[in-house]
Enzyme design. Sequence first.
Site, PDB file in Angstrom:
ATOM      1  N   GLN A 117       1.950  -8.464   0.608  1.00 19.31           N
ATOM      2  CA  GLN A 117       1.527  -7.096   0.870  1.00 19.31           C
ATOM      3  C   GLN A 117       0.103  -7.114   1.429  1.00 19.31           C
ATOM      4  O   GLN A 117      -0.822  -7.612   0.780  1.00 19.31           O
ATOM      5  CB  GLN A 117       1.561  -6.240  -0.394  1.00 19.31           C
ATOM      6  CG  GLN A 117       1.277  -4.767  -0.087  1.00 19.31           C
ATOM      7  CD  GLN A 117       1.092  -3.938  -1.328  1.00 19.31           C
ATOM      8  OE1 GLN A 117       0.132  -4.120  -2.064  1.00 19.31           O
ATOM      9  NE2 GLN A 117       2.005  -3.007  -1.571  1.00 19.31           N
ATOM     10  N   TYR A 199      -5.270   3.733  -0.173  1.00 13.65           N
ATOM     11  CA  TYR A 199      -6.001   2.701   0.555  1.00 13.65           C
ATOM     12  C   TYR A 199      -6.073   3.051   2.044  1.00 13.65           C
ATOM     13  O   TYR A 199      -5.673   4.120   2.461  1.00 13.65           O
ATOM     14  CB  TYR A 199      -5.377   1.336   0.281  1.00 13.65           C
ATOM     15  CG  TYR A 199      -5.401   1.022  -1.201  1.00 13.65           C
ATOM     16  CD1 TYR A 199      -6.585   1.150  -1.933  1.00 13.65           C
ATOM     17  CD2 TYR A 199      -4.249   0.648  -1.877  1.00 13.65           C
ATOM     18  CE1 TYR A 199      -6.621   0.908  -3.291  1.00 13.65           C
ATOM     19  CE2 TYR A 199      -4.268   0.405  -3.250  1.00 13.65           C
ATOM     20  CZ  TYR A 199      -5.458   0.538  -3.950  1.00 13.65           C
ATOM     21  OH  TYR A 199      -5.495   0.304  -5.302  1.00 13.65           O
ATOM     22  N   ARG A 246       4.943   0.313   2.631  1.00 15.44           N
ATOM     23  CA  ARG A 246       5.003   1.075   1.380  1.00 15.44           C
ATOM     24  C   ARG A 246       4.246   2.384   1.537  1.00 15.44           C
ATOM     25  O   ARG A 246       3.110   2.398   2.021  1.00 15.44           O
ATOM     26  CB  ARG A 246       4.400   0.269   0.233  1.00 15.44           C
ATOM     27  CG  ARG A 246       4.698   0.866  -1.144  1.00 15.44           C
ATOM     28  CD  ARG A 246       4.042   0.086  -2.257  1.00 15.44           C
ATOM     29  NE  ARG A 246       4.874   0.073  -3.456  1.00 15.44           N
ATOM     30  CZ  ARG A 246       4.400   0.122  -4.696  1.00 15.44           C
ATOM     31  NH1 ARG A 246       3.100   0.198  -4.902  1.00 15.44           N
ATOM     32  NH2 ARG A 246       5.216   0.077  -5.726  1.00 15.44           N
ATOM     33  N   GLY A 336       8.162  -3.246 -11.630  1.00 19.30           N
ATOM     34  CA  GLY A 336       6.825  -3.789 -11.753  1.00 19.30           C
ATOM     35  C   GLY A 336       6.493  -4.226 -13.155  1.00 19.30           C
ATOM     36  O   GLY A 336       6.568  -5.401 -13.496  1.00 19.30           O
ATOM     37  N   ARG A 337       6.117  -3.283 -14.018  1.00 17.93           N
ATOM     38  CA  ARG A 337       5.633  -3.619 -15.353  1.00 17.93           C
ATOM     39  C   ARG A 337       6.556  -4.556 -16.130  1.00 17.93           C
ATOM     40  O   ARG A 337       6.064  -5.488 -16.791  1.00 17.93           O
ATOM     41  CB  ARG A 337       5.374  -2.340 -16.156  1.00 17.93           C
ATOM     42  CG  ARG A 337       4.185  -1.555 -15.630  1.00 17.93           C
ATOM     43  CD  ARG A 337       3.867  -0.354 -16.498  1.00 17.93           C
ATOM     44  NE  ARG A 337       4.903   0.658 -16.490  1.00 17.93           N
ATOM     45  CZ  ARG A 337       5.017   1.605 -15.570  1.00 17.93           C
ATOM     46  NH1 ARG A 337       4.164   1.659 -14.575  1.00 17.93           N
ATOM     47  NH2 ARG A 337       5.978   2.505 -15.640  1.00 17.93           N
TER      48      ARG A 337
END
Length: 374
Positions: A117, A199, A246, A336-337
Amino acid sequence: MNGNDLLRSNPNNFSNHLIVSNPLFSPIRVGGLSLPNRIVMAPMTRCRALGNVPNLLMAEYYAQRSGAGLIITEGTSPSPNGLGYARIPGLYSAEQMAGWKLVTDAVHARSSKIFVQLMHTGRVSHLSNMPAGAKVMAPSAITAAGEIWTDAQGQQPHSAPEEMTADEISTAIQEFAQAARNALAAGFDGVELHGANGYLLEQFFRPTSNHRGDAYGGSVENRARFVLETIEAVKNAIGTDKVGIRLSPFGVNGDMALYPEMEQDYFYLIEKIAETGILYLHLADHSSMGAPAIPDSLFEGARARFKGCIVRCGNYNAATAEAVLQSGQADLVALGRPFISNPDLVERLQNGSELRQPDFSTLYTADEKGYTDY
């Protein structure tokens, strides 16, 4: 940060016993990729790249989790100017490429696929986290509210950014393209552009952070220009079938605000992204971490506009992942987590085994604790 809001999330917000469902574990072909299952390891910043260089510890971490059909790495900067967080990796030097080669070799040895990424943090940054000569830059000179961790000074307010000049915009786009070339040279199967979480790419697209009066600001067409030109430069550098992006519609990370035209603006952007022919669209829903939920109408509109592979991410378990796959609104589901504390997550989900809970105090520390020792 890809995992920035993890610190504010509930460590018990995914089930300990997830229902096993066949669609999640069936193989799929996405472009030139043959994936053994439809589980993606979501990108999560982990801050173990000392000196901004990937290392053997990171190679072990990703190899441990290579049961995922596709791994997407933590956010990786294409430029010294994008290294806003402490200890995040880059992909602009020979040393960084060599470090990432350790990772890709380790993952490929276990027959998984891995995309890097590419994340330029833009104004979500602090000068203490950046190498000498780098500077904080953004579409407009608007400082992001809130604080950021620095190893040198602890929590600090975000540094004030400089508004990017036309030449700096062109340079940044080319840095993304060169980082994509470097990614393939380092053994990656492709790249994901980080157009989410507040971002740089999203900073150009959102009117909250973009007050420019030139061709890169104002109308949605102008605000989308930097994103679309970056996609074009990257796909021309490495091939259309090796690029994903994304997005986080309705996300509020990085001091982003909601606004009335958001859904229609994202429909425009998704339509234009679809025209580029890139491999996949990754939609991140941050509602489990306090952001507003993405409305069903946006997911439905995205599917209608983007006919390629759609990845969905947002606090899924096996049952909800199966449901979204069966709905046709997604082709892959990113987790993810659960991957943090369950390196063998895919096997555990298949067997209906109990999942370990992560130690949230070690998410962004510098060593193996809470990283490779689960």
